[in-house]
Structures are given as C-alpha cells and as structure tokens.
Design an enzyme around this catalytic site. Structure first.
Site, PDB file in Angstrom:
ATOM      1  N   LYS A 152       0.851  -1.195   0.000  1.00 50.08           N
ATOM      2  CA  LYS A 152       0.000   0.000   0.000  1.00 50.08           C
ATOM      3  C   LYS A 152       0.884   1.242   0.000  1.00 50.08           C
ATOM      4  O   LYS A 152       1.771   1.381   0.831  1.00 50.08           O
ATOM      5  CB  LYS A 152      -0.925   0.015   1.219  1.00 50.08           C
ATOM      6  CG  LYS A 152      -1.925   1.177   1.214  1.00 50.08           C
ATOM      7  CD  LYS A 152      -2.951   1.022   2.313  1.00 50.08           C
ATOM      8  CE  LYS A 152      -2.430   1.403   3.673  1.00 50.08           C
ATOM      9  NZ  LYS A 152      -2.219   2.869   3.807  1.00 50.08           N
ATOM     10  N   LYS A 211      -7.835   7.222  -1.746  1.00 45.73           N
ATOM     11  CA  LYS A 211      -9.115   7.614  -1.138  1.00 45.73           C
ATOM     12  C   LYS A 211      -9.794   8.719  -1.962  1.00 45.73           C
ATOM     13  O   LYS A 211     -10.109   9.810  -1.468  1.00 45.73           O
ATOM     14  CB  LYS A 211      -8.933   8.079   0.304  1.00 45.73           C
ATOM     15  CG  LYS A 211      -8.433   7.004   1.256  1.00 45.73           C
ATOM     16  CD  LYS A 211      -8.387   7.530   2.684  1.00 45.73           C
ATOM     17  CE  LYS A 211      -7.865   6.472   3.658  1.00 45.73           C
ATOM     18  NZ  LYS A 211      -6.415   6.239   3.498  1.00 45.73           N
ATOM     19  N   ILE A 236     -16.279  14.797  -7.090  1.00 47.01           N
ATOM     20  CA  ILE A 236     -17.268  14.543  -8.131  1.00 47.01           C
ATOM     21  C   ILE A 236     -16.659  13.647  -9.214  1.00 47.01           C
ATOM     22  O   ILE A 236     -15.439  13.532  -9.331  1.00 47.01           O
ATOM     23  CB  ILE A 236     -17.777  15.860  -8.753  1.00 47.01           C
ATOM     24  CG1 ILE A 236     -16.621  16.629  -9.404  1.00 47.01           C
ATOM     25  CG2 ILE A 236     -18.487  16.706  -7.705  1.00 47.01           C
ATOM     26  CD1 ILE A 236     -17.074  17.837 -10.195  1.00 47.01           C
TER      27      ILE A 236
END
Length: 383
Positions: free
Chosen positions: A68, A105, A109
């Site tokens: 990650k 994350k 929009i």
C-alpha cells in the site's frame, strides 16, 4: 461488530475456494497469490522518499501480497512512465509477487476523480493495480472510476502513433484564382483555429511560391497494437524475473471502497457502510471489496475481499488476543487473531508495526505467520 452471529459462507471458505468463485479477475488472482505465498499481509509503506520506498518493497516483498502506497508522501517520486518510481515498483511487484494498492481515497465529483485517476503527473491507473474511494460524494464516484478504468483497459495494449508532415505548396498547385487544385485537399485537424492569424514570416516576394501560404501541416494519429508495456522494460531490479508459480496479474484494475475505519470517532455509520456495500454489488466487475473492520459479505452472492488497517502485535512472546493501546492520534489497534479469526477480515494492513521494528524484514515475517495462523484457525471452525 465482529460478533459470533451467523457466518457468511466466505468466512469459513479457503482462499482457494474463494478464488474459484470470485467475480473479479484481480480478486481471483489475489486469492490464488495468497494461497501460493501463504500470506494475507499488506504492508502500508508510509515512507517519505522514493529510495526508501523501493528498498522497502524489495526487502519486504517476499512476505506480502499487497503493497500500500501514498505516492503524494514521497519526496523524489519519479513520474517517468517507463523508468519512474511507479514503474520500478511494478518491476519489484513482478519479482516478489505482490499487488500495488495506491491508498488515494478518491472523494470528489465524478469528472474530477476520473482525472485524478488517469491523468496528471502520477497517472495512477498505469502502475497501481488497486485504488480506493471514499463514498461520501455518493455512488457516482464509483461509477466514474469504473468508466475510467474500462477506458484505460480498452487502450492499454495500444500506443498512439503520430506522424506529422510539413510542406510549402508551390504556385503550380494553385489555379489562377489562388485555389488549391489538389484532388484530395488536406483537412486541418478539428481543433485547429478556423482563421489563423497571418504568419510573421509573410513574404512580399513570391519567388515561385504562393506568398500568402507559408506551409501546410498534416497530423495523423492512430492506435497501433504493441507488446505488453507491463511495468517498464528497463528496470534493473529484476525486470526479467516473474514470481514463480503464478502468472502475471490481469490487466483489469480493482477498487476498494472505504466502508469502515479504525480511527476513533470516525463518522462512518451503519447507513454509510450499507451504501458502500450496495455500490459494490452494482459494480462487481470493478469493486474487489472493502477497507473495513470486518467482513461485509452478507448476501449469498457476495464474494468481496475485506482488508483491515489498525493491526498490531504485542512484543514477541506476549499474548496476541484482544486490543492493543492506540497511538494517541486516534488510531486503534487489534491483533490478527481478532481481525482475521473473529471479524472475518481477509488481509491485515500493517504499517508502523513493521516499519519501526529493529528489523522490518523479521517483523514482517512475524506478522505474516500470525495472520496466516489466524486464517488457518478460522478454517478449523468449519463443522
């Protein structure tokens, strides 16, 4: 949370069994990789320079199935698509057998998250197998990322070939009225201005050429098949090596939905989590699973992966059950035995517990063994 209520079938199924039922190609691959490496460990590589990140991935790679990243934490990140940091991570992923998960994350929009994913300096879609999304903006963000990944996938085996030709027409190619007599006149690109301003190099003497026209440029672009550009072709860190026992991962990209958090006082309530699950079910060919504190599979057809942060082990030799003190900044910790064995998480995400150890490699192996043991103990609960 994590109660001993009726368990979903995936709770007691082996990763090999779940691979055969996975609806997402990348999830299928990941389950098989987990079985092969006997690992359900993800390293949260929260370091702040590129050299350290690459060194860490090389040293810890054999113990993990997912790396990650937070690329925006990394000073000196090289954005070159073939030889940069993302490409080098890809070479290490091939060598050691792990997937790259950029913990971006996304939370905006639809049109914005599409650009953040596929454009800009980082071009995350090119090097990260997995990304995640914050569902606060609504399901449209998931749909937008799905569309962007599908467009990228449709073109990933092609390159844009551009040819440019420039020439200055002579007067013989025009009639007496100054009109072009070419049977197939050149059509300017659609984006070209209709009436370009006169060139500063306008010549008053014709010298056999039509003085009012300096040149004609023809631009041609096409998509042509190319060999797989999978993670750069000139990486010193073992480009010729591919982890033994399994093929390279599929081209399909995967999404994890941020459904629950391990931080104290977060606002992700049951209604939010349920909305995440509904969005995942609507995009099963893109959503692999969740960042969550427990398995969120509840319907018979659910096959989602649960990856869980906030995992830490006590010192070697101490009991590994129950909770561990937090970090004083809101993070709460649990052990692999609880997260995997009781809550049904599939992959534990560990950062500082490994990074701050005297020997990160040794500690990564300790986490791998404990998490895998918790998984095996979970299987033993089958009746």
């Amino acid at each position: 949370m994590c109660s001993a209520r009726d368990r979903h079938s995936t709770f007691k199924a082996s990763f090999a069994e779940r691979a055969s039922n996975a609806s997402h190609p990348l999830a299928n691959y990941l389950f098989r990789l987990m079985e092969l490496k006997k690992s359900n460990l993800c390293l949260s590589a929260d370091v702040t320079n590129a050299r350290e990140l690459l060194s860490l991935a090389d040293r810890i790679g054999p113990s993990i199935v997912v790396l990650k990243t937070h690329y925006d934490l990394v000073a000196g990140w090289d954005y070159h698509p073939q030889t940069g940091t993302g490409a080098k991570l890809g070479g290490l992923a091939r060598k050691h057998g792990f997937l790259i998960f950029e913990d971006r994350k996304f939370g905006d929009i639809g049109s914005t998250v599409q650009l953040q994913y596929t454009a800009g300096t980082a071009r995350i879609v090119d090097w990260a197998h997995i990304v995640n999304v914050n569902m606060v903006p609504g399901k449209a963000a998931v749909t937008a990322l799905h569309e962007a990944a599908a467009r990228w996938r449709s073109r990933v085996n092609y390159e844009v070939r551009t040819s440019v030709s420039v020439g200055t027409p002579v007067s013989d190619s025009f009639d007496e009225n100054g009109e072009d007599t070419d049977e197939y006149p050149t059509i300017a690109p659609a984006h070209a201005p209709r009436d370009p301003p006169p060139s500063s190099s306008f010549r008053t003497e014709h010298n056999g050429r039509k003085g009012s026209i300096v040149s004609i440029t023809t631009l041609t672009q096409s998509f042509e098949p190319v060999d797989s550009p999978r993670f750069a072709n000139a990486i010193a860190e073992g480009d010729e090596l591919v982890y033994a026992g399994i093929e390279e991962p599929p081209w399909e990209r995967g999404l994890l939905i941020l459904a629950q958090m391990s931080s104290e006082g977060n606002f992700m309530n049951k209604e939010y989590t349920q909305a995440c699950v509904e969005a995942a079910r609507e995009h099963k060919d893109f959503v692999m699973g969740f960042i969550s504190q427990e398995t969120l599979n509840s319907q018979p057809a659910d096959t989602f992966i649960s990856m869980t942060p906030g995992c830490q082990l006590p010192p070697e030799g101490d009991e590994d059950d129950g909770e561990i003190a937090g970090d004083g900044l809101g993070q709460q910790y649990n052990t692999p035995a609880k997260l995997v064995g009781l809550c049904g998480s599939d992959i534990i995400i560990v950062g500082r517990g490994i990074l701050k150890a005297a020997s990160p490699q040794v500690e990564a192996e300790r986490y791998r063994r404990r998490a895998w043991k918790a998984y095996l103990n979970r299987l033993e609960q089958r009746t």
